[in-house]
Design a protein around this motif. Sequence first.
Motif, PDB file in Angstrom:
ATOM      1  N   THR A  24      39.924  17.929 -17.891  1.00  9.77           N
ATOM      2  CA  THR A  24      40.669  18.939 -17.125  1.00  9.77           C
ATOM      3  C   THR A  24      40.101  19.084 -15.718  1.00  9.77           C
ATOM      4  O   THR A  24      38.929  18.830 -15.472  1.00  9.77           O
ATOM      5  CB  THR A  24      40.611  20.312 -17.816  1.00  9.77           C
ATOM      6  N   GLY A  25      40.983  19.517 -14.832  1.00  8.19           N
ATOM      7  CA  GLY A  25      40.630  19.814 -13.447  1.00  8.19           C
ATOM      8  C   GLY A  25      41.148  21.192 -13.090  1.00  8.19           C
ATOM      9  O   GLY A  25      41.667  21.934 -13.928  1.00  8.19           O
ATOM     10  N   ALA A  26      41.020  21.502 -11.810  1.00  6.28           N
ATOM     11  CA  ALA A  26      41.319  22.862 -11.323  1.00  6.28           C
ATOM     12  C   ALA A  26      42.729  23.320 -11.686  1.00  6.28           C
ATOM     13  O   ALA A  26      43.002  24.511 -11.811  1.00  6.28           O
ATOM     14  CB  ALA A  26      41.134  22.898  -9.809  1.00  6.28           C
ATOM     15  N   GLY A  27      43.635  22.378 -11.899  1.00 11.02           N
ATOM     16  CA  GLY A  27      45.025  22.749 -12.185  1.00 11.02           C
ATOM     17  C   GLY A  27      45.188  23.560 -13.447  1.00 11.02           C
ATOM     18  O   GLY A  27      46.077  24.400 -13.539  1.00 11.02           O
ATOM     19  N   ILE A  28      44.301  23.344 -14.452  1.00 10.86           N
ATOM     20  CA  ILE A  28      44.467  24.109 -15.700  1.00 10.86           C
ATOM     21  C   ILE A  28      44.075  25.567 -15.487  1.00 10.86           C
ATOM     22  O   ILE A  28      44.498  26.445 -16.245  1.00 10.86           O
ATOM     23  CB  ILE A  28      43.692  23.479 -16.875  1.00 10.86           C
ATOM     24  N   SER A  29      43.313  25.845 -14.428  1.00 10.66           N
ATOM     25  CA  SER A  29      42.949  27.244 -14.134  1.00 10.66           C
ATOM     26  C   SER A  29      43.862  27.881 -13.099  1.00 10.66           C
ATOM     27  O   SER A  29      43.739  29.077 -12.804  1.00 10.66           O
ATOM     28  CB  SER A  29      41.484  27.319 -13.656  1.00 10.66           C
ATOM     29  N   ALA A  30      44.797  27.080 -12.569  1.00 10.01           N
ATOM     30  CA  ALA A  30      45.698  27.621 -11.526  1.00 10.01           C
ATOM     31  C   ALA A  30      46.499  28.800 -12.086  1.00 10.01           C
ATOM     32  O   ALA A  30      46.670  29.824 -11.429  1.00 10.01           O
ATOM     33  CB  ALA A  30      46.638  26.519 -11.031  1.00 10.01           C
ATOM     34  N   GLU A  31      46.958  28.695 -13.345  1.00  8.17           N
ATOM     35  CA  GLU A  31      47.783  29.772 -13.917  1.00  8.17           C
ATOM     36  C   GLU A  31      46.932  30.955 -14.361  1.00  8.17           C
ATOM     37  O   GLU A  31      47.454  31.950 -14.856  1.00  8.17           O
ATOM     38  CB  GLU A  31      48.636  29.213 -15.068  1.00  8.17           C
ATOM     39  N   SER A  32      45.610  30.819 -14.190  1.00  4.22           N
ATOM     40  CA  SER A  32      44.737  31.992 -14.379  1.00  4.22           C
ATOM     41  C   SER A  32      44.478  32.673 -13.042  1.00  4.22           C
ATOM     42  O   SER A  32      43.676  33.598 -12.955  1.00  4.22           O
ATOM     43  CB  SER A  32      43.404  31.559 -15.011  1.00  4.22           C
ATOM     44  N   GLY A  33      45.133  32.140 -12.000  1.00  2.82           N
ATOM     45  CA  GLY A  33      45.021  32.761 -10.679  1.00  2.82           C
ATOM     46  C   GLY A  33      43.913  32.194  -9.818  1.00  2.82           C
ATOM     47  O   GLY A  33      43.620  32.704  -8.733  1.00  2.82           O
ATOM     48  N   LEU A  34      43.254  31.121 -10.277  1.00  2.66           N
ATOM     49  CA  LEU A  34      42.180  30.528  -9.475  1.00  2.66           C
ATOM     50  C   LEU A  34      42.750  29.365  -8.669  1.00  2.66           C
ATOM     51  O   LEU A  34      43.343  28.447  -9.233  1.00  2.66           O
ATOM     52  CB  LEU A  34      41.040  30.046 -10.388  1.00  2.66           C
ATOM     53  N   ALA A  35      42.569  29.419  -7.359  1.00  5.33           N
ATOM     54  CA  ALA A  35      43.126  28.370  -6.488  1.00  5.33           C
ATOM     55  C   ALA A  35      42.521  27.027  -6.867  1.00  5.33           C
ATOM     56  O   ALA A  35      41.338  26.946  -7.220  1.00  5.33           O
ATOM     57  CB  ALA A  35      42.802  28.686  -5.029  1.00  5.33           C
ATOM     58  N   THR A  36      43.336  25.980  -6.800  1.00  5.53           N
ATOM     59  CA  THR A  36      42.787  24.655  -7.068  1.00  5.53           C
ATOM     60  C   THR A  36      41.933  24.235  -5.873  1.00  5.53           C
ATOM     61  O   THR A  36      41.983  24.850  -4.814  1.00  5.53           O
ATOM     62  CB  THR A  36      43.911  23.619  -7.280  1.00  5.53           C
ATOM     63  N   PHE A  37      41.141  23.211  -6.114  1.00  6.94           N
ATOM     64  CA  PHE A  37      40.139  22.835  -5.122  1.00  6.94           C
ATOM     65  C   PHE A  37      40.766  22.451  -3.788  1.00  6.94           C
ATOM     66  O   PHE A  37      40.245  22.723  -2.728  1.00  6.94           O
ATOM     67  CB  PHE A  37      39.296  21.658  -5.641  1.00  6.94           C
ATOM     68  N   ARG A  38      41.934  21.831  -3.879  1.00 10.53           N
ATOM     69  CA  ARG A  38      42.582  21.335  -2.647  1.00 10.53           C
ATOM     70  C   ARG A  38      43.698  22.252  -2.168  1.00 10.53           C
ATOM     71  O   ARG A  38      44.418  21.925  -1.265  1.00 10.53           O
ATOM     72  CB  ARG A  38      43.021  19.884  -2.839  1.00 10.53           C
ATOM     73  N   ASP A  39      43.791  23.428  -2.808  1.00  5.14           N
ATOM     74  CA  ASP A  39      44.645  24.481  -2.223  1.00  5.14           C
ATOM     75  C   ASP A  39      43.944  24.955  -0.974  1.00  5.14           C
ATOM     76  O   ASP A  39      42.735  24.858  -0.856  1.00  5.14           O
ATOM     77  CB  ASP A  39      44.756  25.685  -3.176  1.00  5.14           C
ATOM     78  N   ALA A  40      44.699  25.544  -0.103  1.00  3.06           N
ATOM     79  CA  ALA A  40      44.050  26.104   1.104  1.00  3.06           C
ATOM     80  C   ALA A  40      43.103  27.216   0.668  1.00  3.06           C
ATOM     81  O   ALA A  40      43.411  27.991  -0.232  1.00  3.06           O
ATOM     82  CB  ALA A  40      45.120  26.666   2.011  1.00  3.06           C
ATOM     83  N   GLN A  41      41.963  27.247   1.256  1.00  2.00           N
ATOM     84  CA  GLN A  41      41.025  28.349   1.034  1.00  2.00           C
ATOM     85  C   GLN A  41      41.649  29.624   1.597  1.00  2.00           C
ATOM     86  O   GLN A  41      42.403  29.569   2.558  1.00  2.00           O
ATOM     87  CB  GLN A  41      39.719  28.052   1.776  1.00  2.00           C
ATOM     88  N   THR A  42      41.343  30.750   0.979  1.00  2.00           N
ATOM     89  CA  THR A  42      42.033  31.977   1.425  1.00  2.00           C
ATOM     90  C   THR A  42      41.057  32.941   2.101  1.00  2.00           C
ATOM     91  O   THR A  42      39.850  32.819   1.967  1.00  2.00           O
ATOM     92  CB  THR A  42      42.620  32.704   0.189  1.00  2.00           C
ATOM     93  N   GLY A  43      41.661  33.889   2.804  1.00  2.00           N
ATOM     94  CA  GLY A  43      40.913  35.007   3.353  1.00  2.00           C
ATOM     95  C   GLY A  43      39.744  34.556   4.219  1.00  2.00           C
ATOM     96  O   GLY A  43      39.859  33.649   5.031  1.00  2.00           O
ATOM     97  N   LEU A  44      38.604  35.245   3.950  1.00  2.00           N
ATOM     98  CA  LEU A  44      37.393  35.039   4.746  1.00  2.00           C
ATOM     99  C   LEU A  44      37.016  33.561   4.823  1.00  2.00           C
ATOM    100  O   LEU A  44      36.521  33.060   5.818  1.00  2.00           O
ATOM    101  CB  LEU A  44      36.244  35.826   4.092  1.00  2.00           C
ATOM    102  N   TRP A  45      37.340  32.836   3.739  1.00  2.00           N
ATOM    103  CA  TRP A  45      36.841  31.454   3.651  1.00  2.00           C
ATOM    104  C   TRP A  45      37.842  30.456   4.183  1.00  2.00           C
ATOM    105  O   TRP A  45      37.633  29.260   4.100  1.00  2.00           O
ATOM    106  CB  TRP A  45      36.461  31.148   2.193  1.00  2.00           C
ATOM    107  N   ALA A  46      38.970  30.962   4.737  1.00  2.00           N
ATOM    108  CA  ALA A  46      40.041  30.042   5.137  1.00  2.00           C
ATOM    109  C   ALA A  46      39.547  29.024   6.169  1.00  2.00           C
ATOM    110  O   ALA A  46      40.005  27.885   6.186  1.00  2.00           O
ATOM    111  CB  ALA A  46      41.212  30.832   5.708  1.00  2.00           C
ATOM    112  N   LYS A  47      38.544  29.421   6.957  1.00  2.00           N
ATOM    113  CA  LYS A  47      38.166  28.496   8.044  1.00  2.00           C
ATOM    114  C   LYS A  47      37.195  27.420   7.588  1.00  2.00           C
ATOM    115  O   LYS A  47      36.778  26.564   8.353  1.00  2.00           O
ATOM    116  CB  LYS A  47      37.571  29.266   9.227  1.00  2.00           C
TER     117      LYS A  47
END
Length: 247
Positions: A24-47
């Motif tokens: 498994t990879g990050a995609g199985i946790s996507a539906e638990s609300g955790l961004a996948t590794f190659r999703d854009a980083q959000t908020g404070l960490w977006a940069k």
Amino acid sequence: MAAITIPTELCEKLRNAKKVVALTGAGISAESGLATFRDAQTGLWAKYSPEELATPQAFIDNPELVWNWYAWRRQLAAEAMPNPGHQALVTMAEKVPEFLLVTQNIDGLHQRAGSTHVIELHGNIHRTKRFDDNQIVTDWEENGEIPPRCPTTNSLLRPDVVWFGENLPAGALAQAAIAAEECDIFFSIGTSSVVFPAAGLIGETLRHGGLTVEINPGETPHSSAVSFVLRGPAGSVLPELIQKTWP
Ligand code: APR
């Protein structure tokens, strides 16, 4: 999303399988609300990109920034709940004689869903170790210093995760490779299949004639080579597969 059609042939093969591996990879946790590794980083960490933060050099250059990034992700993982995709793999492990769960995820959601024997290729964000010698540390004084230090050796502490440029836990990778070589069915679930050596495991199964199944709403480099592609989210595809295989 329309229900995914699960091939009857796959259900029959799974019902009769003796040895099954699920990577498994990050995609199985996507539906638990955790961004996948190659999703854009959000908020404070977006940069920042993960590749900038998840390295030994990044920790050496700015230990407080890297520690705080993981502290934020640890909190998100702790607040997330396992989803039906995680739970479906617990059921599969109960039904199949020999089942090995290998994850690239560091969020610990498989264990919280009830999976017992999980091979963590990239470590676990809920474990902490000494930067100097990788010894796990479970308790330390929260005196406001970031990162905290080991109470015994005073080494800076870091998350027990595999950073870019670091080796995977040797035993874990070897065990996963042997299982991939010997298994009847290899499931590749929620991974972009671009980060090696994890992405190479399915090749062991392909080389030895095992059945390979990709569960992912998107294409990956393995899509054209696998035996079955279930093009949908793990949180609905896996429960559907379990229900059709073991009604
Ligand atoms: N169900 C299944 N797959 C999904 C879902 C879902 N609901 N949502 C997204 N995906 C897929 C995406 O299509 C993508 O192929 O999950 C995959 C996530 O890919 P990445 O973000 O690259 O995560 P992963 O493959 O786990 O990355 C591997 O790379 O950066 C390193 O150490 C990091 O462990 C990570 C490794």
